[in-house]
Design a protein around this motif. Structure first.
Motif, PDB file in Angstrom:
ATOM      1  N   TRP A 113      -9.825  -6.388  11.230  1.00 58.10           N
ATOM      2  CA  TRP A 113      -9.874  -4.963  11.565  1.00 58.10           C
ATOM      3  C   TRP A 113      -8.500  -4.400  11.939  1.00 58.10           C
ATOM      4  CZ3 TRP A 113     -13.985  -4.047   9.282  1.00 58.10           C
ATOM      5  CH2 TRP A 113     -15.119  -4.850   9.411  1.00 58.10           C
ATOM      6  N   MET A 114      -7.683  -5.178  12.629  1.00 63.51           N
ATOM      7  CA  MET A 114      -6.355  -4.685  12.991  1.00 63.51           C
ATOM      8  C   MET A 114      -5.497  -4.473  11.743  1.00 63.51           C
ATOM      9  SD  MET A 114      -6.661  -4.203  16.117  1.00 63.51           S
ATOM     10  CE  MET A 114      -4.973  -3.653  16.373  1.00 63.51           C
ATOM     11  N   ARG A 115      -5.595  -5.416  10.795  1.00 63.78           N
ATOM     12  CA  ARG A 115      -4.837  -5.279   9.547  1.00 63.78           C
ATOM     13  C   ARG A 115      -5.342  -4.075   8.748  1.00 63.78           C
ATOM     14  NH1 ARG A 115      -1.766  -9.112   6.784  1.00 63.78           N
ATOM     15  NH2 ARG A 115      -0.404  -7.947   5.353  1.00 63.78           N
ATOM     16  N   LEU A 116      -6.646  -3.877   8.762  1.00 68.37           N
ATOM     17  CA  LEU A 116      -7.222  -2.739   8.052  1.00 68.37           C
ATOM     18  C   LEU A 116      -6.760  -1.418   8.670  1.00 68.37           C
ATOM     19  CD1 LEU A 116      -9.112  -1.545   5.927  1.00 68.37           C
ATOM     20  CD2 LEU A 116     -11.029  -1.898   7.498  1.00 68.37           C
ATOM     21  N   LYS A 117      -6.704  -1.354  10.011  1.00 74.33           N
ATOM     22  CA  LYS A 117      -6.240  -0.128  10.671  1.00 74.33           C
ATOM     23  C   LYS A 117      -4.789   0.166  10.303  1.00 74.33           C
ATOM     24  CE  LYS A 117      -7.458   1.149  14.747  1.00 74.33           C
ATOM     25  NZ  LYS A 117      -7.698   1.223  16.216  1.00 74.33           N
ATOM     26  N   ARG A 118      -3.944  -0.860  10.286  1.00 74.00           N
ATOM     27  CA  ARG A 118      -2.540  -0.646   9.921  1.00 74.00           C
ATOM     28  C   ARG A 118      -2.417  -0.192   8.468  1.00 74.00           C
ATOM     29  NH1 ARG A 118      -1.711  -5.489  12.855  1.00 74.00           N
ATOM     30  NH2 ARG A 118      -1.436  -6.665  10.907  1.00 74.00           N
ATOM     31  N   TRP A 119      -3.257  -0.804   7.598  1.00 77.05           N
ATOM     32  CA  TRP A 119      -3.178  -0.467   6.172  1.00 77.05           C
ATOM     33  C   TRP A 119      -3.590   0.985   5.909  1.00 77.05           C
ATOM     34  CZ3 TRP A 119      -0.967  -2.091   1.968  1.00 77.05           C
ATOM     35  CH2 TRP A 119      -1.426  -1.666   0.723  1.00 77.05           C
ATOM     36  N   THR A 120      -4.590   1.455   6.630  1.00 76.84           N
ATOM     37  CA  THR A 120      -5.112   2.808   6.372  1.00 76.84           C
ATOM     38  C   THR A 120      -4.390   3.897   7.176  1.00 76.84           C
ATOM     39  OG1 THR A 120      -6.842   2.385   8.019  1.00 76.84           O
ATOM     40  CG2 THR A 120      -7.405   2.020   5.709  1.00 76.84           C
ATOM     41  N   ARG A 121      -3.473   3.526   8.055  1.00 73.83           N
ATOM     42  CA  ARG A 121      -2.740   4.538   8.811  1.00 73.83           C
ATOM     43  C   ARG A 121      -1.578   5.114   8.020  1.00 73.83           C
ATOM     44  NH1 ARG A 121      -2.630   1.536  14.689  1.00 73.83           N
ATOM     45  NH2 ARG A 121      -4.510   2.522  15.541  1.00 73.83           N
ATOM     46  N   LYS A 122      -1.088   4.377   7.058  1.00 75.15           N
ATOM     47  CA  LYS A 122       0.100   4.818   6.336  1.00 75.15           C
ATOM     48  C   LYS A 122      -0.275   5.302   4.939  1.00 75.15           C
ATOM     49  CE  LYS A 122       0.978   0.051   4.878  1.00 75.15           C
ATOM     50  NZ  LYS A 122       1.927  -1.081   4.890  1.00 75.15           N
ATOM     51  N   GLY A 123       0.537   6.197   4.472  1.00 71.24           N
ATOM     52  CA  GLY A 123       0.387   6.667   3.103  1.00 71.24           C
ATOM     53  C   GLY A 123      -0.744   7.653   2.908  1.00 71.24           C
ATOM     54  N   MET A 124      -0.703   8.315   1.750  1.00 73.81           N
ATOM     55  CA  MET A 124      -1.760   9.242   1.353  1.00 73.81           C
ATOM     56  C   MET A 124      -2.336   8.743   0.035  1.00 73.81           C
ATOM     57  SD  MET A 124      -1.999  11.571   3.690  1.00 73.81           S
ATOM     58  CE  MET A 124      -2.856  12.939   2.896  1.00 73.81           C
ATOM     59  N   TRP A 125      -3.658   8.765  -0.056  1.00 74.92           N
ATOM     60  CA  TRP A 125      -4.334   8.212  -1.221  1.00 74.92           C
ATOM     61  C   TRP A 125      -4.809   9.284  -2.204  1.00 74.92           C
ATOM     62  CZ3 TRP A 125      -7.951   3.737   0.886  1.00 74.92           C
ATOM     63  CH2 TRP A 125      -7.137   2.778   1.495  1.00 74.92           C
ATOM     64  N   GLY A 126      -4.214  10.442  -2.129  1.00 76.18           N
ATOM     65  CA  GLY A 126      -4.564  11.495  -3.073  1.00 76.18           C
ATOM     66  C   GLY A 126      -6.034  11.864  -2.991  1.00 76.18           C
ATOM     67  N   LEU A 151      -9.599   7.454   5.220  1.00 77.49           N
ATOM     68  CA  LEU A 151     -10.120   7.860   6.528  1.00 77.49           C
ATOM     69  C   LEU A 151     -11.387   7.100   6.879  1.00 77.49           C
ATOM     70  CD1 LEU A 151      -9.570  11.702   6.066  1.00 77.49           C
ATOM     71  CD2 LEU A 151      -8.326  10.243   7.669  1.00 77.49           C
ATOM     72  N   ALA A 152     -12.238   6.859   5.876  1.00 77.66           N
ATOM     73  CA  ALA A 152     -13.503   6.156   6.121  1.00 77.66           C
ATOM     74  C   ALA A 152     -13.256   4.704   6.544  1.00 77.66           C
ATOM     75  CB  ALA A 152     -14.374   6.203   4.871  1.00 77.66           C
ATOM     76  N   TYR A 153     -12.368   4.009   5.823  1.00 74.88           N
ATOM     77  CA  TYR A 153     -12.061   2.621   6.199  1.00 74.88           C
ATOM     78  C   TYR A 153     -11.393   2.561   7.572  1.00 74.88           C
ATOM     79  CZ  TYR A 153     -13.338   0.253   1.845  1.00 74.88           C
ATOM     80  OH  TYR A 153     -14.040  -0.303   0.794  1.00 74.88           O
ATOM     81  N   GLN A 154     -10.558   3.547   7.877  1.00 77.72           N
ATOM     82  CA  GLN A 154      -9.930   3.579   9.189  1.00 77.72           C
ATOM     83  C   GLN A 154     -10.984   3.788  10.282  1.00 77.72           C
ATOM     84  OE1 GLN A 154      -6.753   6.410   9.464  1.00 77.72           O
ATOM     85  NE2 GLN A 154      -6.035   5.688  11.445  1.00 77.72           N
ATOM     86  N   ALA A 155     -11.977   4.632   9.992  1.00 73.41           N
ATOM     87  CA  ALA A 155     -13.059   4.861  10.955  1.00 73.41           C
ATOM     88  C   ALA A 155     -13.867   3.586  11.168  1.00 73.41           C
ATOM     89  CB  ALA A 155     -13.963   5.983  10.451  1.00 73.41           C
ATOM     90  N   ILE A 156     -14.175   2.873  10.083  1.00 72.22           N
ATOM     91  CA  ILE A 156     -14.940   1.625  10.196  1.00 72.22           C
ATOM     92  C   ILE A 156     -14.160   0.586  10.992  1.00 72.22           C
ATOM     93  CG2 ILE A 156     -15.838  -0.324   8.861  1.00 72.22           C
ATOM     94  CD1 ILE A 156     -16.558   1.754   6.670  1.00 72.22           C
TER      95      ILE A 156
END
Length: 617
Positions: free
Chosen positions: A354-367, A374-379
């Protein structure tokens, strides 16, 4: 002199009068007739001129219409669909009910995959209400663009005399498929093959469906037909895919190896086919499989779509650990944009990192896929269970939902995601939204059905079953489920009895339909008929816990106490609350019958087999 001149002039006047007097008289007499004659002549000339002008215009208009139609048809044949559309529109502006123009326009926009094809097909069907082909073309267009309600309505309006045609059965089969009624789909495809047994397309449709059948004879026939069709170029790849899937399911490694090699040599091989071969080689030889996987990885990394497909396949097939290790070795620029970025997030989620997933979804924009970031970051936030996680989760989840922009496809992806991670409240809300879109309605209603059944929310479950029945009225098991729950909840009781009979009439040998109809007959006081209804069913099917309670009730009522007790062996925690009520009713009958004098001989009933109970339906 002057007198002489006047006398001479007077003589000339008399002479002129003697010669021209009668003519002047006639002119005076016939002048009105001559005027009328000339007027009539002019009128006729003008009328003829108008007729010739009008006829000439019509001839020109007909010529121009024919010319435009030929141009449009030629453009369509040459693949110039946009130009054909423009020409047909020009013609239709002058002749709104021109069937040839409507046909060209409908085919042209269909080639461009435009939804307006439905409106043109509707106009053709309106102008030719008794032409079954026009109605079937409308249904096909409606199915193509997900208008299932229109497709069902149009199919139901086709006259009974036009339903015994192969084309009707094919279209009806695809509608049943869209509604999720695979039993009816098979029935319709089989009817089409029966009408035109030499049609290879119809044979392929049926075989590709029956290769998954539980009926051994149907499965064998399907396999034989697919092997024949794999020799034909048009069906080669599709037939080999179906045969390879079947071989993998049957653990027939020899046949699977043969089909996998043929598929890889096919000119129409896709990256998805390589994944299908990986499925096979994983069963064939673990070592060989890993060697092949390592060879496929560099090939997949060349294309973002293939890269995402391989990672998704690894995530689905228990290879998340390998996927995460591979991610670490790949260049970052290949992973930061969708669809690969989404597959990476899914890998971290499956690994519960979960920590790796939060870091991955905090950066960048996925168009356009940013709603998934946002959904994966919420999960990840919810699953990490840190302080303040709930507040952060709700904020992120609202942002994810808002980012869907009411696009049904995005809502569907979110619904699948939250269902996977058991976010029940969010799951219900999303599936209710998805259920409003006809092409996705069946998946949404099935998901809601599972959700409500899991929580035994029978009132909501009844409403979902009603919607399922409305969208797929010929699906006997759903009809039976709706009828049985209605009888148990005492909702729409009269209609529930009717539905129970409808389901049994359609599928008398299906255990769910037979048991439901028997329960209906029992509630109507027709106990002997109820017993007879399930008497012919295989005893092992009645051992299903959800069928056994009804068999126990009927047997107890018929004073078959020992057999009733045997069927009551189904454990209480495996049946639904409303079925527990039926079970208590059966127990009460057994107590009453046991306390009473010995009953008369009751109907002979098949004894239950010793086979273990099956899993809940």
């Amino acid at each position: 002199m002057k007198i002489a001149e006047r006398t001479k002039e007077a003589g000339y006047r008399r002479i002129r009068q003697s010669f021209f007097g009668p003519e002047s008289f006639l002119q005076r007499q016939f002048w009105p007739a001559r005027v009328a004659f000339v007027t009539a002549g002019l009128a006729i000339a003008l009328l003829l001129g108008a007729l010739f002008f009008r006829y000439g215009l019509k001839l020109y208009d007909d010529w121009r219409q024919t010319h435009l139609l030929r141009e449009a048809a030629s453009m369509l044949h040459q693949g110039r669909s946009s130009e054909a559309t423009q020409t047909a529109r020009e013609l239709l502006a002058q002749h709104p009910n021109s069937l040839p123009a409507l046909y060209v326009l409908a085919e042209a926009v269909e080639k461009q995959n435009l939804e307006e094809a439905i409106s043109w097909r509707e106009q053709i069907a309106r102008l030719r209400p008794k032409d079954p082909d026009s109605q079937l073309n409308l249904i096909s267009a409606a199915l193509r663009f997900g208008k299932l309600d229109l497709a069902r309505k149009t199919l139901d309006q086709i006259a009974a005399s036009d339903r015994d045609r192969a084309a009707f059965h094919v279209v009806a089969g695809w509608l049943a498929c869209a509604e999720g009624n695979f039993a009816e789909q098979e029935e319709q495809f089989a009817a089409a093959v029966k009408k035109e047994p030499k049609n290879d397309l119809y044979q392929f449709n049926l075989a590709a469906l029956q290769i998954h059948s539980s009926d051994a004879q149907k499965k064998a026939t399907a396999r034989e037909n697919l092997e024949r069709l794999s020799k034909l170029a048009s069906y080669r790849s599709g037939a080999l895919r179906a045969l390879l899937n079947d071989a993998v399911a049957r653990n027939d490694l020899s046949a699977g190896d043969n089909f996998a090699q043929q598929l890889q040599m096919s000119q129409e091989v896709t990256f998805g086919d390589y994944l299908l071969c990986l499925n096979f080689y994983r069963k064939l030889d673990e070592k060989k499989f890993h060697l092949l996987l390592e060879r496929v990885k560099p090939f997949a990394a060349k294309n973002p779509s293939d890269l995402a497909s391989l990672m998704e396949w690894m995530n689905r097939n228990g290879l998340t650990g390998e996927a995460v290790k591979w991610i670490e070795k790949l260049p970052a620029e290949k992973l930061t944009a969708p669809p690969a970025a989404v597959a990476v997030a899914d890998a971290y989620a499956n690994a519960k990192n979960w920590m790796r997933l939060k870091r991955w979804t905090r950066k960048g924009m996925w168009g356009e896929a940013d709603y998934l970031r946002l959904a994966y970051q919420a999960i990840a936030t919810r699953q990490s269970r840190q302080d303040g996680a709930d507040t952060e989760f709700h904020a992120l989840w609202r942002a994810a939902e808002q980012s869907t922009h009411d696009q049904p496809e995005r809502v569907l992806v979110l619904a699948r995601l939250v269902s996977k991670w058991n976010l029940e409240k969010e799951s219900e809300q999303l599936w209710l939204r998805v259920a409003e879109d006809p092409p996705m309605r069946r998946e949404a209603l099935d998901a809601l059905r599972r959700l409500y059944r899991e929580h035994n929310d029978t009132e909501k479950l009844y409403d979902v079953l009603q919607r399922l029945h409305d969208s797929s009225p010929n699906e006997a098991p759903i009809t039976a489920d709706l009828a049985r729950l209605g009888l148990n909840l005492e909702r729409n009781v009269e209609r529930s009895h009717e539905l129970a009979k409808e389901a049994h009439d359609r599928a008398p040998n299906e255990v769910n339909c037979a048991v439901t109809y028997a329960f209906s007959l029992y509630r109507l006081g027709r106990n002997a008929e109820a017993i007879a209804t399930i008497q012919g069913l295989p005893a092992d099917q009645l051992r299903d816990p959800h069928a056994a309670v009804y068999a126990a009730l009927l047997l107890a009522d018929a004073s078959e106490i020992d057999a009733a007790k045997d069927y009551m062996a189904a454990e209480d925690d495996e049946i639904y609350p409303e079925e527990k009520v039926v079970l208590e009713e059966a127990k009460a009958k057994i107590v009453r019958v046991s306390a009473a004098p010995s009953p008369a001989v009751s109907p002979v009933f098949v004894q239950p087999s010793p086979m273990p109970a099956t899993s809940p339906r």
